[in-house]
Design a protein around this motif. Structure first.
Motif, PDB file in Angstrom:
ATOM      1  N   LEU A 120      10.089  -5.626 -18.261  1.00  0.00           N
ATOM      2  CA  LEU A 120       9.570  -6.839 -18.412  1.00  0.00           C
ATOM      3  C   LEU A 120      10.200  -7.495 -19.610  1.00  0.00           C
ATOM      4  N   PRO A 121      10.401  -8.698 -19.524  1.00  0.00           N
ATOM      5  CA  PRO A 121      11.291  -9.646 -20.894  1.00  0.00           C
ATOM      6  C   PRO A 121      10.239  -9.625 -21.960  1.00  0.00           C
ATOM      7  N   LEU A 124       0.514  -1.627 -20.397  1.00  0.00           N
ATOM      8  CA  LEU A 124       1.989  -2.177 -20.374  1.00  0.00           C
ATOM      9  C   LEU A 124       2.211  -2.940 -21.996  1.00  0.00           C
ATOM     10  N   GLY A 125       1.030  -2.720 -22.518  1.00  0.00           N
ATOM     11  CA  GLY A 125       1.137  -3.577 -24.013  1.00  0.00           C
ATOM     12  C   GLY A 125       1.367  -5.003 -23.936  1.00  0.00           C
ATOM     13  N   LEU A 126       0.655  -5.618 -23.197  1.00  0.00           N
ATOM     14  CA  LEU A 126       0.764  -7.174 -22.951  1.00  0.00           C
ATOM     15  C   LEU A 126      -0.422  -7.894 -23.360  1.00  0.00           C
ATOM     16  N   PRO A 127      -0.137  -8.913 -24.006  1.00  0.00           N
ATOM     17  CA  PRO A 127      -1.605  -9.836 -24.532  1.00  0.00           C
ATOM     18  C   PRO A 127      -2.352 -10.352 -23.331  1.00  0.00           C
ATOM     19  N   THR A 153       5.717   2.515 -15.367  1.00  0.00           N
ATOM     20  CA  THR A 153       6.731   3.064 -16.547  1.00  0.00           C
ATOM     21  C   THR A 153       7.997   2.221 -16.375  1.00  0.00           C
ATOM     22  N   ASP A 154       8.787   2.192 -15.543  1.00  0.00           N
ATOM     23  CA  ASP A 154       9.811   1.273 -15.162  1.00  0.00           C
ATOM     24  C   ASP A 154       9.488  -0.174 -15.462  1.00  0.00           C
ATOM     25  N   LEU A 161       0.760  -1.178   0.025  1.00  0.00           N
ATOM     26  CA  LEU A 161       0.256  -0.024  -0.017  1.00  0.00           C
ATOM     27  C   LEU A 161       0.833   1.116   0.141  1.00  0.00           C
ATOM     28  N   THR A 162       1.987   1.304   0.908  1.00  0.00           N
ATOM     29  CA  THR A 162       2.788   2.366   0.617  1.00  0.00           C
ATOM     30  C   THR A 162       3.836   2.391  -0.632  1.00  0.00           C
ATOM     31  N   ASP A 163       3.963   1.391  -1.249  1.00  0.00           N
ATOM     32  CA  ASP A 163       4.688   1.319  -2.358  1.00  0.00           C
ATOM     33  C   ASP A 163       3.932   0.287  -3.465  1.00  0.00           C
ATOM     34  N   PRO A 164       2.882   1.090  -3.853  1.00  0.00           N
ATOM     35  CA  PRO A 164       2.155   0.312  -5.068  1.00  0.00           C
ATOM     36  C   PRO A 164       2.948   0.215  -6.367  1.00  0.00           C
ATOM     37  N   LEU A 165       2.146  -0.857  -6.913  1.00  0.00           N
ATOM     38  CA  LEU A 165       2.831  -1.151  -8.293  1.00  0.00           C
ATOM     39  C   LEU A 165       2.615  -0.272  -9.254  1.00  0.00           C
TER      40      LEU A 165
END
Length: 286
Positions: free
Chosen positions: A224-225, A250-253, A218-219, A209-213
């Motif tokens: 991501l592979p 994220l441009g992911l399928p 952006t990073d 909660l204090t460091d949410p994804l």
């Protein structure tokens, strides 16, 4: 062939791992279970990929056969995975995470991007304001009596073994597409996935909660592979729209498995098996 062992981490924890398949092959698959605070429960998935790549499972520290008194941090849990790879002489691995295991997988990608050959994210990670819709859907799937009983069990200062099993059954049955079948499956899981490390659960959820994804997307897109995909059950009470939004950002399928909930291999095992094999085969070329 099944092998198992313990990895001693630099801070004195011990991680119990199990591998299925020929462990001399590279890369390996690492299955990351959810929780946080549950022992590994992904044994049904390992045979789906073990002939294509050695498939590892492990109990995260403080769960199952990986004793640890705490405290717990997300950084320490990602470092555990790196130390497991080191101990097994794995330069990189295919990560397949489920639920909280997807959060662990993507945070590992942020810290150790060169060590991830591919990532399959099953039923997570959930970002944005998704909790309200999830709670509402869970309640909708419960009867008034079930809601009252769950509230009573949560409020108990101490629970007996039977009360703990009942609480977990009521907490988990709504994860399944079919409520009656879900009660049966949740009751089995409530007895098998024990004990729950509630302290670990609270510590890691509070840190998330204090460091949410959300603050790292952006990073994350840069780290991501190339081989990264999302998979979700359409009947998961967690909002599919949250994963659809993440897929776009994220441009992911994103693969949607019809008629399946939060544990899609329970209700649609052959569909999940086909998807996992296609994904792993696309990385290892077998």
């Amino acid at each position: 062939m099944t092998t198992q062992g313990l990895v001693s981490t630099t801070d004195g924890a011990r991680l119990h791992w199990t591998a299925l398949g020929d462990t001399t092959r590279r890369p390996a698959v690492i299955l990351l279970h959810g929780g946080p605070g549950l022992p590994d429960y992904l044994s049904p998935l390992a045979p789906m990929t073990a002939d294509l790549a050695p498939t590892y499972r492990y109990d995260q520290r403080g769960t199952g056969q990986s004793p640890w008194p705490g405290p717990h941090t997300l950084t320490r849990h990602t470092d555990d995975l790196a130390e497991l790879l080191d101990a097994r002489d794995l330069p990189s691995a295919i990560l397949i995470g489920h639920s909280y295991g997807t959060d662990l997988a993507v945070r590992f990608c942020l810290r150790h991007p060169t060590r991830v050959a591919a990532t399959l994210l099953m039923c997570g990670p959930f970002t944005g304001a998704w909790h309200t819709a999830y709670r509402a859907e869970r309640l909708r799937r419960m009867s008034p009596a079930q809601r009252d009983r769950l509230r009573t069990l949560k409020d108990l200062p101490h629970r007996t073994e039977d009360q703990e099993v009942e609480l977990l059954t009521l907490s988990w049955f709504t994860d399944h597409a079919d409520p009656e079948h879900g009660l049966h499956q949740a009751a089995i899981a409530a007895r098998d996935r024990r004990p729950v490390n509630w302290s670990m659960n609270r510590e890691l959820n509070a840190e998330a909660l204090t460091d949410p994804l959300d603050d790292h997307l952006t990073d994350l897109r840069a780290h991501l592979p190339e081989h990264t995909e999302l998979l979700a059950g359409t009947e998961d009470p967690r909002p599919l729209a949250a994963l659809e939004s993440l897929s776009l950002r994220l441009g992911l399928p994103l693969t949607r498995i019809e008629g399946a909930g939060h544990e899609p291999w329970v209700e649609r095992p052959e569909v999940v098996r086909s998807h996992l094999r296609r994904f792993v085969r696309g990385v290892v070329g077998r």
